[in-house]
Scaffold this motif. Sequence first.
Motif, mmCIF file in Angstrom:
data_model
loop_
_atom_site.group_PDB
_atom_site.id
_atom_site.type_symbol
_atom_site.label_atom_id
_atom_site.label_comp_id
_atom_site.label_asym_id
_atom_site.label_seq_id
_atom_site.Cartn_x
_atom_site.Cartn_y
_atom_site.Cartn_z
ATOM 1 N N LYS A 213 -6.877 -8.371 8.559
ATOM 2 C CA LYS A 213 -7.265 -7.773 7.271
ATOM 3 C C LYS A 213 -6.015 -7.453 6.459
ATOM 4 C CE LYS A 213 -11.206 -5.539 9.503
ATOM 5 N NZ LYS A 213 -10.944 -6.238 10.769
ATOM 6 N N PRO A 214 -5.250 -8.465 6.067
ATOM 7 C CA PRO A 214 -3.980 -8.218 5.373
ATOM 8 C C PRO A 214 -4.167 -7.451 4.066
ATOM 9 C CG PRO A 214 -4.553 -10.557 5.330
ATOM 10 C CD PRO A 214 -5.501 -9.898 6.276
ATOM 11 N N GLU A 215 -5.232 -7.728 3.325
ATOM 12 C CA GLU A 215 -5.431 -7.021 2.055
ATOM 13 C C GLU A 215 -5.657 -5.538 2.283
ATOM 14 O OE1 GLU A 215 -6.941 -9.890 2.623
ATOM 15 O OE2 GLU A 215 -6.818 -11.185 0.855
ATOM 16 N N ALA A 216 -6.456 -5.239 3.317
ATOM 17 C CA ALA A 216 -6.729 -3.831 3.602
ATOM 18 C C ALA A 216 -5.434 -3.117 3.990
ATOM 19 C CB ALA A 216 -7.755 -3.720 4.734
ATOM 20 N N ILE A 217 -4.623 -3.782 4.817
ATOM 21 C CA ILE A 217 -3.354 -3.181 5.232
ATOM 22 C C ILE A 217 -2.480 -2.930 4.003
ATOM 23 C CG2 ILE A 217 -1.211 -3.622 6.493
ATOM 24 C CD1 ILE A 217 -2.952 -5.154 8.553
ATOM 25 N N HIS A 218 -2.449 -3.920 3.123
ATOM 26 C CA HIS A 218 -1.643 -3.810 1.916
ATOM 27 C C HIS A 218 -2.112 -2.631 1.055
ATOM 28 C CE1 HIS A 218 0.930 -5.142 -1.280
ATOM 29 N NE2 HIS A 218 -0.086 -5.120 -2.125
ATOM 30 N N ALA A 219 -3.414 -2.551 0.850
ATOM 31 C CA ALA A 219 -3.960 -1.488 -0.003
ATOM 32 C C ALA A 219 -3.681 -0.113 0.599
ATOM 33 C CB ALA A 219 -5.466 -1.692 -0.187
#
Lengths: 506, 357
Positions: A213-219
């Motif tokens: 979940k790269p986007e979640a980590i980023h957010a």
Amino acid sequence: MLLSKPKIIRGGVRTESRKQSTAEAPLEPLRAGQRLYVSLAQHIGAPALPAVAPGQDVAKGQCIGTPEAGLSAAVHAPTSGRVVAIDRHPAPHPSGLTVPTVIIEPDGEERWAPQLPDPMTAPAGQLDPTAIATRVAEAGIVGMGGAAFPAAVKLGAGQPVATLILNGGECEPYLTCDDRLMRERAAGIIDGAQLMARALGAERTAIGVEDNKPEAIHALRRATDALGGPDVVPVPSLWPQGSEKHLIYTLTGREVPAGARAADIGVVVHNVGTAYAVHRAARHGRPLISRPITVGGGAVAEPTNFEVPLGLPLQALLEAAGGLREDPARVLAGGPMMGQVAPLEAGVAKGTNGVIALTAAEIREAEGRPCIRCGRCVDACPMGLMPFEIANRAAAGDVDGAAASGLMDCLTCGSCAYVCPSARPLVQLFHHARGQRAEQAAAKERSELQRRMAEQRAERQRREQERKKAAAAARRRQRAQQKAAGGDSESPAQEQPQNEEKETQT
Amino acid sequence: MSELVAGPHTRAPLSLPTLMRQVLLAAAPATAFGVWLYGWPALNLLLITLVTVVAAEAACLRAAGRPVRSGVGDSSALVAGWILAMSLPPWAPWWIGVIGGLLAVILGKGVFGGTGQNLFNPAMVARVALLIAFPVEMTRWVEPAPLGSATAPGFLESLGITFAGAADWDAVTGATTLDTARTAVTEGQSIETALPEAYQPALALLGYAPGSLAEGSALLLALGGLYLIYRRVIAWEIPVVMLATLALLASAFHLIDPDRYADAGVHILAGSTLLAAFFIATDPTTSPATTLGRAVFAAGCALIVWVVRTYGGYPEATAFAVLLMNAFTPLIDHWIRPRVYGRTRLGAPLSTDREGP
Ligand code: SF4
Ligand code: SF4
């Protein structure tokens, strides 16, 4: 006690994630439809007590169920409308058992209750820890990762907590609602984490998010940078990484001792959705009346994510997702690993994270064959058990043997059954054996109780006899005295035995 | 049993029948090479064995009152028969295949209660039983006579060999590499000087030598084995540990006395080492269920192979080794188990104040 590098859990399985169809679908708010079936038993523990009566008008956010003593949670009206009945209704649970349910007919006005608590505006660090826990209890927040354990109980348990861990695992195939929540409402989650950390007095906080979940980590990282918040730690995408015990191991390198709770080693784990609900309760005065849900599975026409008012029937969710494109072989509340077959009329509960309509091809139902002792289940078991051995003993009716092999250590995570080439119904056998064990324990308790009661009765009778004897002796003495005194009254002596008889009958 | 459907509601694609068919697929190249190398009689023997095991399995299932179709359909009997055939002398008469097939299914599996219940590898049970009962037929090897070559028997001739024992054995018999090695040592010769006549590493790698139907081609067996590891059909620990242990043992002793002890190459390339390491010792039912247990099992197999080959008189070192270690499997599974999460090795709960397990 947090590790700088996450530890890899032992065992576990790489399931097919099947998340593609919904991972990009934003959380879409869904309105209450014709009727809401708000269960008073959406949490682990005793059902809430109804605080409204049929025919009564309710406002959005109004408390309609007060927590019973002990482990329980409050329930609130998800929207404004009228209570048409308080009745038993099916819940998202396979037993088919009904639970006490408040049935609300929405008026469509979404009128908020006037008496909602004031937002808490001070920074988390300046709030009173007890006030946060109280607010969480008032808001009826329970664990939203599926376990539905009343959250306030875990916040105010009194045990010293060094580490708060937020679970952004979501390793069930299909489910993406937590992923979406992390992407879309990262700041709220981080704020909720800080509030919970304050309530617990935790020294450190970490959020474990699966590395798929790269986007979640980023957010989340962006939000933590802004809020000076906890570490966001990518963890391997492996089932059951999101299990509390395994997330703790991954992030701290410690194991929760068998029979103990996480708090016993100074750790508390909450789901990211729970953190968000805490944020809403504290900062906006909102009780828990809706939750994010993934509607998916091959039989669903347009798999997507919703923010759903509690109590909306699963059927309505499927319809909102474009209906079914084919007859599903199974409809689940929750994901395919640990979710449960659910009746379509059941209302969404606080712990329901998905409605998944699976086709036969997705289930891959296979003919059960004999165990070939291949050991795949052993390799897959994250608890270090030998599942085939437990299952063989359970199947043979040897419940004690199954327990000796670790039946009670099992998480029923399903990893073993997932990999079994013989399609052994392993988890089913475990449930069955546990049921038998519980029955045996209950039977033992019953017979123990009976024995105690019989003992007590015997003791009572013995005392009664003694009393009678003593009374008779007293009478004899009295008569002797009367005779000696030359008295003629015999009636009192006759009355006495009658009274005694009556007494023994009662 | 509970009527409720419990999770998981999906599963990994690998099912028992696919698993078994993968084994057959992996064994096919080495088998095809064997059939080419030893001609039509080898194919006859393979087919006879396969037909026998399937018929015997069906009969066993019927006798046990179990569903015949699904039982035969899992292909586990077919695998046992196939591996047995691979280990038989390629020109063995038809009744060796029939008796072997019956022994594998009935003695190897049926009497234990069918698939998953047997203690010993069915193919190896049959192989050793045949060897004891029919030592002559079971140790008669032919020189390679590839299909199409001048010495290869024709199809009709092959029927005579298989069904009427029509081979002129003096003309076709050869000695296996390990036979040569053993004879050399017993006659006081050096292994190193005796070997080169029969043993050339390159040919051994291909399997161009007298031997069992499909044990010879080290290259093709290893290829099949690696495929099985890649597809996660077999546990890698068994072949890796078994081959490594055997190589280490052989090399160590070879270093001490090259005249008496064959080197690692001979041990691994000749005889049925690779067939055993990849296809026999890896039988899920009769090998341990944990990683460490499998490693112990494999090391034990290797040790026994080396000892029997070096000091024993029997040619079937691998079959004995696997059967012997099969007997230890329940014990290994009893003693070597994973540590349960949250508990010590002995099963007591971890204490709450200790740092880490
Ligand atoms: S995975 Fe299935 S067949 Fe293999 S040992 Fe476990 S229960 Fe038996
Ligand atoms: S369900 Fe139980 S036995 Fe099976 S893998 Fe999970 S913890 Fe192990």
